[in-house]
Design a protein around this motif. Structure first.
Motif, PDB file in Angstrom:
ATOM      1  N   ARG A 156      35.829  36.655  39.942  1.00  0.00           N
ATOM      2  CA  ARG A 156      36.273  38.038  40.055  1.00  0.00           C
ATOM      3  C   ARG A 156      36.697  38.632  38.711  1.00  0.00           C
ATOM      4  NH1 ARG A 156      34.085  37.317  44.208  1.00  0.00           N
ATOM      5  NH2 ARG A 156      34.918  37.370  46.292  1.00  0.00           N
ATOM      6  N   ARG A 209      25.781  39.887  38.808  1.00  0.00           N
ATOM      7  CA  ARG A 209      27.104  40.265  39.319  1.00  0.00           C
ATOM      8  C   ARG A 209      27.315  39.829  40.766  1.00  0.00           C
ATOM      9  NH1 ARG A 209      29.485  46.411  39.542  1.00  0.00           N
ATOM     10  NH2 ARG A 209      31.229  45.932  40.889  1.00  0.00           N
ATOM     11  N   GLU A 210      26.371  40.108  41.638  1.00  0.00           N
ATOM     12  CA  GLU A 210      26.538  39.745  43.051  1.00  0.00           C
ATOM     13  C   GLU A 210      26.642  38.235  43.227  1.00  0.00           C
ATOM     14  OE1 GLU A 210      23.668  41.535  45.658  1.00  0.00           O
ATOM     15  OE2 GLU A 210      24.023  43.530  44.817  1.00  0.00           O
ATOM     16  N   GLN A 211      25.810  37.495  42.505  1.00  0.00           N
ATOM     17  CA  GLN A 211      25.874  36.037  42.601  1.00  0.00           C
ATOM     18  C   GLN A 211      27.213  35.511  42.079  1.00  0.00           C
ATOM     19  OE1 GLN A 211      23.323  37.827  41.409  1.00  0.00           O
ATOM     20  NE2 GLN A 211      21.365  36.840  41.733  1.00  0.00           N
ATOM     21  N   GLU A 261      30.096  37.095  42.049  1.00  0.00           N
ATOM     22  CA  GLU A 261      31.124  37.394  43.051  1.00  0.00           C
ATOM     23  C   GLU A 261      30.988  36.454  44.241  1.00  0.00           C
ATOM     24  OE1 GLU A 261      30.365  41.579  43.563  1.00  0.00           O
ATOM     25  OE2 GLU A 261      31.964  42.118  42.155  1.00  0.00           O
ATOM     26  N   GLY A 262      29.747  36.131  44.621  1.00  0.00           N
ATOM     27  CA  GLY A 262      29.516  35.208  45.727  1.00  0.00           C
ATOM     28  C   GLY A 262      30.041  33.809  45.429  1.00  0.00           C
ATOM     29  N   LEU A 263      30.044  33.444  44.156  1.00  0.00           N
ATOM     30  CA  LEU A 263      30.574  32.143  43.755  1.00  0.00           C
ATOM     31  C   LEU A 263      32.094  32.163  43.563  1.00  0.00           C
ATOM     32  CD1 LEU A 263      27.817  31.120  41.183  1.00  0.00           C
ATOM     33  CD2 LEU A 263      28.248  30.084  43.419  1.00  0.00           C
ATOM     34  N   GLY A 264      32.700  33.332  43.758  1.00  0.00           N
ATOM     35  CA  GLY A 264      34.159  33.425  43.666  1.00  0.00           C
ATOM     36  C   GLY A 264      34.689  33.901  42.330  1.00  0.00           C
TER      37      GLY A 264
END
Length: 133
Positions: free
Chosen positions: A103, A94-96, A98-101
């Motif tokens: 949503r 999930r964090e990765q 979101e980090g890649l954009g």
């Protein structure tokens, strides 16, 4: 003899169709509880019967702890468990994501003789639609 075979094939198709609908009816409230909304549904009545649905939502639905609780609660339903395990795997990233954009997410589920689950990622979150709307 041919009539008997036709009757047996029809009976098998009806039973499988009923099982597919039951699995779908068990799955949808669980996924809606995660904040996913149905965007479309299609039902194929034939040999073999099949139901397909697309659900959309936010990557916020990928709450690892909540998904694990739902897996434990639905351990007797193989279809629900398989779909939730796919979401659980995605929740590990999930964090990765979101980090890649990413949503939003789109979950395509096909239930029938050959069930499948496909998780797609979207650049924008899809807001949850309140139940009853």
């Amino acid at each position: 003899m041919l009539q008997l075979l036709k009757a047996q094939a029809a009976k098998i198709a009806v039973e499988k169709g009923q099982r597919v609908l039951t699995e779908f009816n068990d799955l949808v409230p669980t996924l809606r509880g995660l904040g996913l909304n149905i965007s479309d549904v299609s039902l194929k009545l034939g040999m073999p019967p099949e139901i397909s649905a697309s659900l959309i939502g936010s990557v916020d639905a990928l709450d690892h702890d909540v998904i694990e609780q739902l897996i434990a609660r639905n351990s007797g339903n193989q279809t629900v468990t398989i779909v939730l395990e796919g979401l659980l795997t995605a929740s590990n990233f999930r964090e990765q994501l979101e980090g890649l954009g990413f949503r939003g997410l789109r979950l395509d589920v096909r239930l029938g003789m050959f069930p499948s689950v496909k998780l797609g990622l979207l650049p924008a979150p899809i807001p949850a639609i309140p139940a009853g709307v």
